[in-house]
Design a protein around this motif. Structure first.
Motif, short mmCIF file in Angstrom:
data_model
loop_
_atom_site.label_atom_id
_atom_site.label_comp_id
_atom_site.label_asym_id
_atom_site.label_seq_id
_atom_site.Cartn_x
_atom_site.Cartn_y
_atom_site.Cartn_z
N PRO A 160 27.96 24.73 28.93
CA PRO A 160 27.15 24.77 27.60
C PRO A 160 26.12 25.59 27.38
CG PRO A 160 26.17 22.96 29.17
CD PRO A 160 27.38 24.04 29.96
N VAL A 296 23.42 15.15 29.16
CA VAL A 296 24.25 14.31 28.05
C VAL A 296 25.21 15.29 27.47
CG1 VAL A 296 22.62 12.53 28.22
CG2 VAL A 296 22.47 14.55 26.52
N PRO A 297 26.50 14.79 27.06
CA PRO A 297 27.41 15.74 26.35
C PRO A 297 26.90 15.88 24.76
CG PRO A 297 28.48 13.59 26.72
CD PRO A 297 26.99 13.36 27.23
N ALA A 298 25.49 16.04 24.49
CA ALA A 298 25.24 16.31 23.09
C ALA A 298 25.05 17.75 23.09
CB ALA A 298 24.05 15.45 22.58
N GLY B 101 33.78 19.42 29.11
CA GLY B 101 32.89 20.41 29.35
C GLY B 101 32.14 21.05 28.25
N CYS B 102 32.95 21.49 27.21
CA CYS B 102 32.05 21.86 26.06
C CYS B 102 31.67 21.02 25.01
CB CYS B 102 32.99 23.04 25.89
SG CYS B 102 34.59 23.12 25.50
N ILE B 103 30.42 21.38 24.30
CA ILE B 103 30.17 20.43 23.12
C ILE B 103 29.70 21.00 22.09
CG2 ILE B 103 28.06 18.93 22.59
CD1 ILE B 103 27.95 19.74 26.11
#
Lengths: 411, 103
Positions: A160, A296-298, B101-103
């Motif tokens: 990310p 956190v996946p934000a 994995g990607c946001i």
């Protein structure tokens, strides 16, 4: 006296300090804030520096201007966090601070050295630049002033990244900037991304992909960079694709703070494993996360830190009373995407709902349009800097709910 | 049993990932790989077994970086083992959902 210790005085840490200074009984509690930098950076503004819309002075102010009076501030590097012992060692005077509750707000930072040839290949800050630091953005601004054109490649090394819409904004602004300078016909703009499309969420990805096409920007998806050959001005992918560039704009690998790694608290990118709805860390009940220091996946963005704020404050106060934390954080993110020529696009989404078209914040009225280009969205983005310095950092209320709302969105 | 027969009675999502990862067996893994034109070696199994372990403890398939940091398989090898998107293909063969994995 009990101690609330906050590590990192960026957007998240500063907001927590301001809110907690009001919420806690200061006869009983001491709030200590630690950061190694005396300056506060308005990071969303970095994007505008290469295009001479902002200068560094627009995005830097002294941190102390934003702290409440009754908070102790220590300028220091953090040596080690020892969550099992409820204490933190600072670099300055080998000071040790014992805490009752700890908030980690140490953020994420770029690491160009993670990609072979990017930092050490000879091209860094010659014809390879980042725009995630004031230094990089300023040097790029000087470069762009006199650039005569060629192929500009924007590459995201891996996900990310902080503010996942920033690369798109950079591309849109570059299209505008080169048009204004009268050299758009001499510049080829290419976006090489590890994602399968323009953005991370399908509907926005397709709409934003159309914007790229409309502006004559080529998209090279599924590009996982393995190395930069700065001698030959070329980037290579792990599956043997090659791409030539004259100017390479890199969004390097983003990682959490090194102290997280030293303290053995993080995952493979030094992000602290965190419950995505309560913002409590997975291993330690009195250690909390705000902003992009957690996993956190934000989105890793200031708006997300703002939407986390009320939840993390409420949950720390509950923990002090011996109550369980509430799962109230929904992953809400809200991003103004500058699209060039004084227009912008707005997206609003959370863990479960991808960005949808509509009006925001007032259903049917706006004034902002979701997933569409408008002048009001651009105005919102530019006004936000004032709100950030004057309202948001000091823990003031903005007219947006922390939790995402479906009202005004079209399914 | 032929590869087709092994895979026919299972449920798949729109992207071709197994819906019920508890139904996965090594035989199914080999069949999915065969379908993708990959013959599994010991090196593949290191990645597949690691991915399943991570999924069972974290609820999420691992990122590329996690695989390369915690096994002795490096990124270049990983791409050679699972051509066409290493993390995705490895998860597919391991019977796991698409990595978030990607946001």
């Amino acid at each position: 006296m009990k101690t609330l210790l906050i590590l990192g005085a960026g957007t998240g840490g500063t907001m927590v300090a301001n809110k907690m200074a009001q919420a806690l009984d200061m006869q009983e509690w001491k709030i200590i804030l630690v950061d190694k930098d005396e300056n506060h950076y308005y990071q969303p503004g970095f994007l505008f520096i290469p295009f001479q819309i902002y200068s560094p002075s627009d995005v830097i102010k002294p941190k102390r201007d934003f702290f409440p009076q009754n908070v102790d501030f220590i300028y220091s590097d953090i040596e080690l966090i020892e969550p099992e012992k409820n204490r933190v060692k600072l670099a300055k005077n080998n000071q040790v601070i014992n805490y009752d509750h700890l908030v980690i707000a140490t953020g994420s930072h770029i690491h160009p050295e993670e990609t072979e040839g990017l930092l050490d290949g000879g091209g860094w800050q010659k014809n390879i630049f980042d725009f995630y630091t004031v230094d990089g953005a300023t040097k790029l601004s000087n470069f762009l002033k006199y650039w005569k054109g060629g192929r500009m490649v924007l590459n995201v090394t891996e996900m990310p990244i902080k503010c996942p819409v920033a690369p798109l904004e950079f591309l849109f602004l570059a299209d505008w900037f080169f048009t204004e300078r009268g050299i758009r016909d001499k510049v080829e703009i290419v976006y090489a991304t590890p994602l399968p499309g323009a953005f991370t969420k399908p509907r926005a990805s397709s709409i934003l992909g159309d914007f790229l096409e409309k502006k004559g920007i080529s998209l090279l998806p599924d590009f996982n960079i393995s190395e930069v050959d700065a001698g030959k001005n070329k980037i290579m992918s792990y599956d043997q694709k090659e791409l030539d560039y004259d100017l390479l704009i890199s969004v390097p690998t983003n990682m959490g703070a090194e102290v997280i790694e030293r303290s053995n608290m993080g995952d493979e990118l030094n992000f602290v494993p965190t419950h995505k709805n309560t913002l409590q860390t997975k291993k330690w009940e009195n250690v909390w996360i705000i902003g992009d220091a957690g996993n956190v996946p934000a989105s890793k963005a200031g708006s997300v830190a703002h939407f986390m704020l009320d939840v993390v404050i409420e949950n720390i106060l509950r923990a002090i009373e011996g109550l369980e934390p509430l799962p109230h954080f929904d992953g809400h993110a809200n991003c103004f995407i500058e699209s060039g020529f004084d227009k912008g696009i707005l997206i609003d989404f959370n863990y479960d709902v991808e960005p949808l078209p509509g009006k925001y914040p007032l259903p049917g009225f706006g004034p902002f349009s979701l997933l569409q280009e408008s002048a009001a969205n651009h105005w919102g983005k530019m006004t936000f800097r004032w709100l950030y310095w004057n309202v948001l950092l000091k823990g003031g209320e903005l007219p947006f709910e922390s939790q995402m709302s479906m009202a005004g969105k079209w399914q | 049993m032929s590869e087709k027969l092994v895979l026919e009675n299972l449920e798949w999502d729109a992207d071709g990932f197994m819906v019920d990862n508890s139904a996965w067996t090594e035989e199914i893994g080999s069949s999915i790989a065969g379908d993708l034109g990959i013959t599994l070696t010991d090196r593949h199994w290191i990645v597949i077994n690691f991915s399943r372990d991570v999924f069972n403890s974290d609820g999420d398939a691992p990122s590329l970086r996690k695989i390369t940091k915690q096994t002795d398989v490096n990124t270049k090898e990983l791409y050679a083992l699972f051509p066409g998107g290493a993390a995705k293909i490895a998860a597919k063969i391991a019977g796991l959902p698409k990595p978030t994995g990607c946001i």
